[in-house]
Design a protein around this motif. Structure first.
Motif, PDB file in Angstrom:
ATOM      1  N   SER A  85       9.497  24.551 -12.124  1.00 40.21           N
ATOM      2  CA  SER A  85       8.486  25.276 -12.890  1.00 40.21           C
ATOM      3  C   SER A  85       7.586  24.296 -13.623  1.00 40.21           C
ATOM      4  N   HIS A  86       6.273  24.526 -13.563  1.00 37.20           N
ATOM      5  CA  HIS A  86       5.289  23.826 -14.391  1.00 37.20           C
ATOM      6  C   HIS A  86       4.748  24.867 -15.376  1.00 37.20           C
ATOM      7  N   TYR A  87       4.888  24.612 -16.677  1.00 32.59           N
ATOM      8  CA  TYR A  87       4.498  25.619 -17.663  1.00 32.59           C
ATOM      9  C   TYR A  87       3.803  24.960 -18.851  1.00 32.59           C
ATOM     10  N   ASP A  88       2.988  25.732 -19.559  1.00 28.34           N
ATOM     11  CA  ASP A  88       2.257  25.267 -20.728  1.00 28.34           C
ATOM     12  C   ASP A  88       3.227  24.956 -21.864  1.00 28.34           C
ATOM     13  N   VAL A  89       3.042  23.815 -22.517  1.00 30.77           N
ATOM     14  CA  VAL A  89       3.995  23.383 -23.537  1.00 30.77           C
ATOM     15  C   VAL A  89       3.937  24.244 -24.799  1.00 30.77           C
ATOM     16  N   LYS A  90       2.833  24.946 -25.035  1.00 30.92           N
ATOM     17  CA  LYS A  90       2.707  25.753 -26.240  1.00 30.92           C
ATOM     18  C   LYS A  90       3.103  27.213 -26.009  1.00 30.92           C
ATOM     19  N   THR A  91       2.671  27.774 -24.888  1.00 30.58           N
ATOM     20  CA  THR A  91       2.918  29.195 -24.638  1.00 30.58           C
ATOM     21  C   THR A  91       4.105  29.445 -23.712  1.00 30.58           C
ATOM     22  N   TYR A  92       4.531  28.407 -22.985  1.00 35.94           N
ATOM     23  CA  TYR A  92       5.601  28.511 -21.978  1.00 35.94           C
ATOM     24  C   TYR A  92       5.195  29.343 -20.767  1.00 35.94           C
ATOM     25  N   LEU A  93       3.943  29.782 -20.714  1.00 39.64           N
ATOM     26  CA  LEU A  93       3.492  30.550 -19.555  1.00 39.64           C
ATOM     27  C   LEU A  93       3.350  29.623 -18.356  1.00 39.64           C
ATOM     28  N   PRO A  94       3.813  30.038 -17.190  1.00 46.39           N
ATOM     29  CA  PRO A  94       3.848  29.143 -16.029  1.00 46.39           C
ATOM     30  C   PRO A  94       2.495  28.997 -15.331  1.00 46.39           C
ATOM     31  N   TYR A  95       2.287  27.798 -14.789  1.00 46.80           N
ATOM     32  CA  TYR A  95       1.155  27.545 -13.900  1.00 46.80           C
ATOM     33  C   TYR A  95       1.582  27.712 -12.445  1.00 46.80           C
ATOM     34  N   LYS A 113       1.637  30.589  -7.534  1.00 44.24           N
ATOM     35  CA  LYS A 113       0.635  30.028  -8.437  1.00 44.24           C
ATOM     36  C   LYS A 113       0.070  31.158  -9.291  1.00 44.24           C
ATOM     37  N   PHE A 114      -0.004  30.903 -10.592  1.00 41.22           N
ATOM     38  CA  PHE A 114      -0.434  31.907 -11.558  1.00 41.22           C
ATOM     39  C   PHE A 114      -1.919  31.700 -11.858  1.00 41.22           C
ATOM     40  N   ASN A 115      -2.745  32.663 -11.468  1.00 42.84           N
ATOM     41  CA  ASN A 115      -4.189  32.606 -11.678  1.00 42.84           C
ATOM     42  C   ASN A 115      -4.527  33.515 -12.858  1.00 42.84           C
ATOM     43  N   TYR A 116      -4.706  32.907 -14.041  1.00 45.28           N
ATOM     44  CA  TYR A 116      -4.955  33.695 -15.239  1.00 45.28           C
ATOM     45  C   TYR A 116      -6.385  34.204 -15.313  1.00 45.28           C
ATOM     46  N   GLN A 117      -7.308  33.533 -14.646  1.00 46.81           N
ATOM     47  CA  GLN A 117      -8.695  33.988 -14.645  1.00 46.81           C
ATOM     48  C   GLN A 117      -8.838  35.313 -13.908  1.00 46.81           C
ATOM     49  N   ASP A 118      -8.161  35.441 -12.768  1.00 48.30           N
ATOM     50  CA  ASP A 118      -8.239  36.670 -11.972  1.00 48.30           C
ATOM     51  C   ASP A 118      -7.051  37.600 -12.194  1.00 48.30           C
ATOM     52  N   GLY A 123       1.685  34.306  -4.015  1.00 44.64           N
ATOM     53  CA  GLY A 123       2.966  33.785  -3.570  1.00 44.64           C
ATOM     54  C   GLY A 123       3.010  33.565  -2.074  1.00 44.64           C
ATOM     55  N   ASP A 124       3.423  32.382  -1.671  1.00 42.56           N
ATOM     56  CA  ASP A 124       3.669  32.073  -0.265  1.00 42.56           C
ATOM     57  C   ASP A 124       5.176  32.098  -0.043  1.00 42.56           C
ATOM     58  N   VAL A 125       5.623  33.021   0.782  1.00 40.55           N
ATOM     59  CA  VAL A 125       7.040  33.235   1.033  1.00 40.55           C
ATOM     60  C   VAL A 125       7.334  32.919   2.497  1.00 40.55           C
ATOM     61  N   HIS A 126       8.346  32.077   2.731  1.00 39.75           N
ATOM     62  CA  HIS A 126       8.662  31.627   4.086  1.00 39.75           C
ATOM     63  C   HIS A 126      10.156  31.741   4.335  1.00 39.75           C
ATOM     64  N   ARG A 127      10.548  32.597   5.247  1.00 39.15           N
ATOM     65  CA  ARG A 127      11.924  32.666   5.730  1.00 39.15           C
ATOM     66  C   ARG A 127      11.977  31.848   7.014  1.00 39.15           C
ATOM     67  N   VAL A 128      12.624  30.694   6.959  1.00 39.36           N
ATOM     68  CA  VAL A 128      12.600  29.742   8.068  1.00 39.36           C
ATOM     69  C   VAL A 128      13.126  30.406   9.338  1.00 39.36           C
ATOM     70  N   THR A 136       0.416  39.019  -3.073  1.00 36.36           N
ATOM     71  CA  THR A 136      -0.472  39.034  -4.229  1.00 36.36           C
ATOM     72  C   THR A 136       0.079  40.016  -5.245  1.00 36.36           C
ATOM     73  N   VAL A 137       0.405  39.509  -6.423  1.00 34.91           N
ATOM     74  CA  VAL A 137       1.021  40.318  -7.468  1.00 34.91           C
ATOM     75  C   VAL A 137       0.083  40.383  -8.655  1.00 34.91           C
ATOM     76  N   ARG A 138      -0.186  41.596  -9.148  1.00 39.07           N
ATOM     77  CA  ARG A 138      -1.030  41.739 -10.327  1.00 39.07           C
ATOM     78  C   ARG A 138      -0.313  41.155 -11.536  1.00 39.07           C
ATOM     79  N   LEU A 139      -0.924  40.166 -12.183  1.00 39.32           N
ATOM     80  CA  LEU A 139      -0.300  39.461 -13.298  1.00 39.32           C
ATOM     81  C   LEU A 139      -0.387  40.287 -14.566  1.00 39.32           C
ATOM     82  N   GLN A 140       0.739  40.512 -15.202  1.00 38.31           N
ATOM     83  CA  GLN A 140       0.794  41.238 -16.463  1.00 38.31           C
ATOM     84  C   GLN A 140       0.931  40.247 -17.617  1.00 38.31           C
TER      85      GLN A 140
END
Length: 256
Positions: A85-95, A113-118, A123-128, A136-140
């Motif tokens: 996980s890569h996340y903001d150090v102040k809010t803990y919200l993930p990038y 990847k979390f797109n806060y602007q849109d 999500g790219d999901v791969h079952r080998v 595409t998940v609507r971010l809450q």
């Protein structure tokens, strides 16, 4: 065995872990994982957490969790799982968040990847050997991944809560967003690994699936000292129970 070592994910999203700011810094936390079926606890695996500055985003941290079966169990079922996980150090919200699951013949990767602007999560999901898809998940608002939520709960001031208070959390798990909660169970003195420790105890609400029973079937014990370390986690699964206990000898803590 696959059901057993998903304990790695328990530690990822349900624990309060360690912090580099409010609490004393920690380089690495290592846990021994146990499985119980009946009356016997058997050590079956391990999980390790490490924290560093993000190499992709400014003002962000990178948390890595790696777990697997012990070599003595590999002949029966080999597991190697990695979460990042890569996340903001102040809010803990993930990038961004990734999970690579290698469990026997099951190989699957999740990259988000979390797109806060849109206000979306891609999500790219791969079952080998099976399929690839893009979700595409609507971010809450206030949505965390399974690792960044650990830092959000880490900063909770448990002393201001009463026993049985519910603390809401929102988490992205496998392309779905869940509104869950943590029930605070109070403060007590508990014997863990042969030593009595003062602990905060809480129970997170679990998502029902092919591993966990739905409901509050997990307990987490967190130290009340300056490190606020998760000392032990125990949960019921569909067959038996799992437990993780901190290994202080293998972990690296800063001097108080």
């Amino acid at each position: 065995m696959r059901k057993v070592w998903l304990l790695c994910f328990i530690l990822g999203w349900s624990l309060s872990l360690f912090s580099q700011s409010k609490y004393l810094p920690v380089e690495k936390l290592v846990y021994k994982g146990y499985y119980n079926w009946g009356f016997i606890w058997l050590q079956a695996g391990w999980v390790e957490f490490s924290l560093s500055e993000s190499d992709k985003y400014p003002d962000a941290e990178k948390l890595v969790a790696v777990g697997g079966s012990l070599p003595s169990w590999d002949w029966f079922f080999t597991i190697r799982d990695t979460l990042v996980s890569h996340y903001d150090v102040k809010t803990y919200l993930p990038y961004e968040f990734s999970r690579k699951a290698h469990e026997g013949n099951y190989h699957k990767t999740f990259d988000y990847k979390f797109n806060y602007q849109d206000s979306v999560v891609i999500g790219d999901v791969h079952r080998v050997g099976k399929y690839k898809r893009r979700d595409t998940v609507r971010l809450q608002p206030g949505t965390y991944d399974m690792l960044s939520v650990a830092w959000m709960t880490r900063d909770l001031d448990f002393d201001k809560y009463e026993k049985d208070d519910l603390i809401p959390i929102r988490i992205l798990i496998d392309s779905k967003i869940y509104d869950l909660y943590v029930r605070y169970l109070g403060r007590n003195r508990t014997k863990i690994a042969g030593r009595k420790r003062d602990c905060y105890v809480f129970s997170p609400l679990l998502v029902e699936g092919d591993v966990f029973r739905g409901g509050e079937n997990m307990k987490v014990w967190v130290s009340t000292d300056g490190y606020r370390l998760p000392l032990m986690v125990e949960a019921k699964i569909l067959v038996g129970s799992v437990k993780a206990i901190l290994d202080p000898g293998a972990s690296k803590l800063a001097e108080p």
